[in-house]
Design a protein around this motif. Structure first.
Motif, short mmCIF file in Angstrom:
data_model
loop_
_atom_site.label_atom_id
_atom_site.label_comp_id
_atom_site.label_asym_id
_atom_site.label_seq_id
_atom_site.Cartn_x
_atom_site.Cartn_y
_atom_site.Cartn_z
N LYS A 1 0.90 -1.21 0.04
CA LYS A 1 -0.18 -0.12 0.04
C LYS A 1 0.91 0.95 0.05
CE LYS A 1 -3.71 2.16 2.69
NZ LYS A 1 -4.61 2.32 3.77
N LEU A 2 1.75 1.23 0.72
CA LEU A 2 2.95 2.34 0.77
C LEU A 2 3.49 2.45 -0.58
CD1 LEU A 2 4.44 4.47 2.39
CD2 LEU A 2 5.94 2.78 3.32
N LEU A 3 4.10 1.42 -1.10
CA LEU A 3 4.82 1.30 -2.36
C LEU A 3 3.85 1.94 -3.43
CD1 LEU A 3 7.21 0.75 -4.01
CD2 LEU A 3 6.35 -1.74 -4.25
N ILE A 4 2.69 1.71 -3.54
CA ILE A 4 1.81 1.98 -4.60
C ILE A 4 1.36 3.53 -4.47
CG2 ILE A 4 -0.63 2.17 -5.36
CD1 ILE A 4 -0.60 -1.05 -4.91
N ASP A 5 1.24 3.99 -3.10
CA ASP A 5 1.12 5.61 -2.94
C ASP A 5 2.30 6.34 -3.23
OD1 ASP A 5 -0.33 7.59 -1.67
OD2 ASP A 5 1.29 7.82 -0.30
N LEU A 6 3.33 5.79 -3.14
CA LEU A 6 4.86 6.41 -3.49
C LEU A 6 4.74 6.54 -5.05
CD1 LEU A 6 7.24 5.11 -0.87
CD2 LEU A 6 6.69 7.50 -1.19
N MET A 7 4.54 5.21 -5.71
CA MET A 7 4.70 5.23 -7.14
C MET A 7 3.52 6.39 -7.76
SD MET A 7 4.91 1.10 -7.35
CE MET A 7 4.64 1.20 -9.28
N ARG A 8 2.25 6.39 -7.26
CA ARG A 8 1.31 7.27 -7.68
C ARG A 8 1.59 8.72 -7.54
NH1 ARG A 8 -2.65 5.42 -4.80
NH2 ARG A 8 -3.65 4.20 -6.17
N TYR B 1 15.81 -6.50 -0.97
CA TYR B 1 15.62 -4.99 -1.23
C TYR B 1 16.16 -4.94 -2.59
CZ TYR B 1 15.08 -0.16 -0.85
OH TYR B 1 14.74 1.26 -1.36
N GLU B 2 17.29 -5.26 -2.87
CA GLU B 2 18.08 -5.18 -4.34
C GLU B 2 17.26 -5.91 -5.31
OE1 GLU B 2 21.95 -6.52 -3.47
OE2 GLU B 2 22.68 -4.85 -2.64
N GLU B 3 16.68 -6.93 -5.13
CA GLU B 3 15.96 -7.61 -5.96
C GLU B 3 14.62 -7.08 -6.39
OE1 GLU B 3 17.31 -12.25 -4.92
OE2 GLU B 3 15.51 -11.55 -4.20
N LEU B 4 13.88 -6.49 -5.21
CA LEU B 4 12.59 -6.01 -5.68
C LEU B 4 12.33 -4.43 -5.89
CD1 LEU B 4 10.78 -8.06 -2.65
CD2 LEU B 4 10.88 -8.40 -5.34
N ILE B 5 13.38 -3.84 -5.25
CA ILE B 5 13.32 -2.27 -5.18
C ILE B 5 14.61 -2.01 -5.96
CG2 ILE B 5 12.87 -0.16 -4.44
CD1 ILE B 5 10.64 -2.10 -3.93
N HIS B 6 14.95 -2.36 -7.40
CA HIS B 6 16.21 -1.88 -7.96
C HIS B 6 16.23 -0.49 -7.98
CE1 HIS B 6 13.66 -1.15 -11.32
NE2 HIS B 6 12.88 -2.18 -11.26
N PRO B 7 17.51 0.06 -8.33
CA PRO B 7 18.08 1.53 -8.12
C PRO B 7 17.24 2.35 -9.08
CG PRO B 7 20.04 0.02 -8.26
CD PRO B 7 18.79 -0.87 -8.32
N MET C 1 14.30 2.09 -10.12
CA MET C 1 12.69 2.05 -9.40
C MET C 1 12.86 3.03 -8.41
SD MET C 1 10.29 -1.10 -8.12
CE MET C 1 8.59 -0.61 -7.36
N GLU C 2 13.74 2.87 -7.34
CA GLU C 2 13.95 3.64 -6.24
C GLU C 2 14.12 5.08 -6.60
OE1 GLU C 2 16.27 3.08 -1.91
OE2 GLU C 2 17.57 3.42 -3.74
N SER C 3 15.06 5.31 -7.52
CA SER C 3 15.33 6.74 -7.78
C SER C 3 14.03 7.44 -8.45
CB SER C 3 16.69 6.56 -8.89
OG SER C 3 16.73 8.06 -9.33
N SER C 4 13.24 6.57 -9.31
CA SER C 4 12.16 7.28 -9.86
C SER C 4 11.01 7.56 -8.84
CB SER C 4 11.51 6.22 -10.80
OG SER C 4 10.24 6.69 -11.39
N ILE C 5 10.84 6.61 -7.68
CA ILE C 5 10.11 6.84 -6.72
C ILE C 5 10.38 8.10 -5.77
CG2 ILE C 5 8.91 6.15 -4.72
CD1 ILE C 5 9.09 3.12 -6.08
#
Length: 241
Positions: A14-21, A121-127, A129-133
């Motif tokens: 839920k938190l991840l989706i909110d940040l992506m949005r 973390y490295e597998e699921l939230i790659h750099p 993706m993290e930078s974009s979020i």
């Protein structure tokens, strides 16, 4: 314990989706990249694709004694002492329950749990993706460079990782060991091995629902089955052209 794991998974997603949005992501397009060509019953159901992505990713290598972590046969426990593969998983579970997962990362950065968190973390939230979020957030909200920083996002991730870690220790404390399974896309729904993640009919009764994708894997404890949670779609999606 499975219920606690599912709760922590849902909170993180839920938190991840909110940040992506907030970062301007096209969530439907992102969901389609995770599970292509899924006929969702409702527009908002794409969130189950993200839950599936995180849940299946966190449970990858669940069937291996040390989650497939690389290293020597001797691994350190939560207290930083060395144990070998013959030590009790139940004792490791009790030790972890009695500890604060964030403190474990700080005090024992080379222990198995720390390695597990970093690897997942490295597998699921790659750099990328993290930078974009986080690139669009202001300085007060911007996450620190370290993945271990004490922010809401990382604390949520570590709580989720901790719950999966405990579930794994519990599974290996059984004799025989608890088995994990997931269902392939397109398989016809079976009430024995599967549970509709929506828990209510999404398509007309005249259609035979099939699996769009696995959201939460299932478990087998001896002859007892804990159903896999799946997102169902209508059979017409898989009709032969």
């Amino acid at each position: 314990m499975l219920g606690d794991s599912l709760h922590s998974l849902r909170c993180f997603v839920k938190l991840l989706i909110d940040l992506m949005r907030r970062a301007g992501w096209d969530l439907e397009e992102a969901a389609n990249s995770v599970h292509p060509q899924v006929n969702y019953a409702k527009k908002g159901h794409f969130r189950y694709a993200f839950l599936s992505y995180i849940c299946l990713g966190m449970c990858q290598n669940f069937d291996k004694p040390h989650f497939g972590l690389h290293g020597s046969e001797a691994m350190c426990n939560e207290n930083g002492t060395i144990e070998n593969n013959n030590n009790s998983y139940l004792r490791q579970l009790i030790e972890h329950v009695a500890s604060n997962p964030m403190e474990i990362l700080s005090k024992n950065p080379k222990c198995e749990f720390s390695q597990f968190c970093e690897k997942k973390y490295e597998e699921l939230i790659h750099p990328t993706m993290e930078s974009s979020i986080f690139s669009g957030l202001d300085r007060k909200e911007k996450v620190l460079d370290s993945w271990k920083s004490l922010t809401v996002f990382y604390e949520s991730f570590v709580r989720m990782a901790s719950s999966i870690w405990l579930l794994h220790k519990l599974a290996y404390s059984f004799n025989p060991t608890v088995e994990i399974f997931q269902v392939e896309k397109g398989v016809e729904f079976s009430i024995v091995y599967m549970e509709d993640v929506l828990r209510k009919p999404s398509f007309p009764r005249k259609t035979r629902p099939r699996v769009g994708f696995t959201v939460v894997p299932g478990f087998r404890i001896g002859k007892t089955i804990i159903q896999s949670q799946v997102y169902l779609t209508d059979s017409e999606t898989y009709s032969v052209a």
